[in-house]
Design a protein around this motif. Sequence first.
Motif, PDB file in Angstrom:
ATOM      1  N   SER A 255       0.843  -1.197   0.000  1.00 41.07           N
ATOM      2  CA  SER A 255       0.000   0.000   0.000  1.00 41.07           C
ATOM      3  C   SER A 255       0.877   1.244   0.000  1.00 41.07           C
TER       4      SER A 255
ATOM      5  N   ASN B  58       0.513   5.753   0.710  1.00 42.96           N
ATOM      6  CA  ASN B  58      -0.310   6.944   0.982  1.00 42.96           C
ATOM      7  C   ASN B  58       0.538   8.196   0.782  1.00 42.96           C
TER       8      ASN B  58
ATOM      9  N   SER C 297       0.612  12.600   1.940  1.00 42.01           N
ATOM     10  CA  SER C 297       0.001  13.551   2.859  1.00 42.01           C
ATOM     11  C   SER C 297       0.773  14.873   2.911  1.00 42.01           C
TER      12      SER C 297
ATOM     13  N   TYR D 107       0.698  11.497   7.756  1.00 46.69           N
ATOM     14  CA  TYR D 107       1.331  10.560   6.821  1.00 46.69           C
ATOM     15  C   TYR D 107       1.705   9.262   7.554  1.00 46.69           C
TER      16      TYR D 107
ATOM     17  N   GLY E 245      -1.475   7.270   8.543  1.00 47.31           N
ATOM     18  CA  GLY E 245      -2.065   6.608   7.378  1.00 47.31           C
ATOM     19  C   GLY E 245      -1.286   5.364   7.002  1.00 47.31           C
ATOM     20  N   LYS E 246       0.042   5.489   7.032  1.00 44.53           N
ATOM     21  CA  LYS E 246       0.924   4.384   6.684  1.00 44.53           C
ATOM     22  C   LYS E 246       0.733   3.220   7.667  1.00 44.53           C
TER      23      LYS E 246
ATOM     24  N   LEU F 194      -2.640   1.428   7.206  1.00 45.52           N
ATOM     25  CA  LEU F 194      -2.619   0.565   6.020  1.00 45.52           C
ATOM     26  C   LEU F 194      -1.811  -0.706   6.301  1.00 45.52           C
TER      27      LEU F 194
ATOM     28  N   PHE G 190     -10.699   1.316   3.908  1.00 46.60           N
ATOM     29  CA  PHE G 190     -10.391   2.679   3.473  1.00 46.60           C
ATOM     30  C   PHE G 190     -11.381   3.687   4.052  1.00 46.60           C
TER      31      PHE G 190
END
Length: 369
Positions: free
Chosen positions: A134, A136, A138, A192, A195-196, A199, A211
């Motif tokens: 995955s 992301n 930011s 960031y 989000g990481k 995931l 999501f």
Amino acid sequence: RPPQCTYLEIEQAERTHAVVLSRPAWLWGAEMGANEHGVCVGNEGVWTREPVGEDEALLGMDLVRLGLERGSSAREALEVIVALLERYGQGGSCKEEPVPFVYHNTFLLADRTEAWVLETAGQYWAAQQIREGSRNISNQLSIGREITAEHAGLRQRARSQGWWSGDGEFNFAEVFSLTQQPARMEAAKGRYRAGKEMLQQHAGHITAETFMAILRDKDSGICVDSEGFRTAGSMVSVLPQDPASPCVHFFTATPDPSRSVFKPFVFVAGLKPVPQVKSPTFRDDPAKRIPRFQSTVDRRHELYRRHEAALELMERDQERGQKLLQTLRDLEKQGLEGMNALLGGTVAPRPEELADLFFDCVEAEMKFY
């Protein structure tokens, strides 16, 4: 007729693809969207060592739409974006206010088989193909040494500015990031990382629901509901690798995903128009009159107005509010179950039903409000 983007008119392409867009109503481009070939693109602002120009050029949001209109794959959309970026440059205010708010852009691009991150600094850019797992973004440069493609003059630019000695491996984020970050970029680092991590927690079994939950996460700052910069709309797309299965794109079409409904949209012939989520147009629009943004207009569409009224009720009457939220979640669940049945092959797609799908979901949501 050449496309009149937000600030510039550019040359027309021979043919363009059908697109669905989530966009600020005053401008031509989009924050995110998809096209009929299952290409999805989204963008966000970033500040780098390259100065941001107030001169009106292409907005990152114009580039999102142009990539979707002209690219039949994620790679093609990326090529469209970088060619236009190098030709026209990026710049101009990204906010409907008299004081310009200007930034450069990073993009996520995906289709059924490929995914890319594209990051820019002025006309310069670097791209990374994501081959597994995955990824992301930011509001900060995140491509380091793993560059798949880049602007022909990228390294020369860095050397001529004294940002890179030319020795060792070239790290795009390290070389082009600002040494003194604006305050809002500091917050982006936490976002960031969060989000990481989220995931990674779900690695190997990420679903559309995963999501949606991440986009609703308030603690991380991914979901923002404060007035200044709130999450204005959210989108989740499911892109099956099997071309026989349709791509399904979920849109909230209202702000604050934690209190919104993700509604499914599928490209089919004879799509039913959904005027309830189309913002009004204005004959003498303050975004088009020079000097721009000297007055404001109410751009909320009908679903947005009803959604806002419902939020006020939810805040006033907690019990009724919780009940409404539960009803909306049930509506969303129906959409997700329908999509899973469609993609799992347990029900055959009926084109006439799919043509009304998004309209019907919006109508149901409005009825609940």
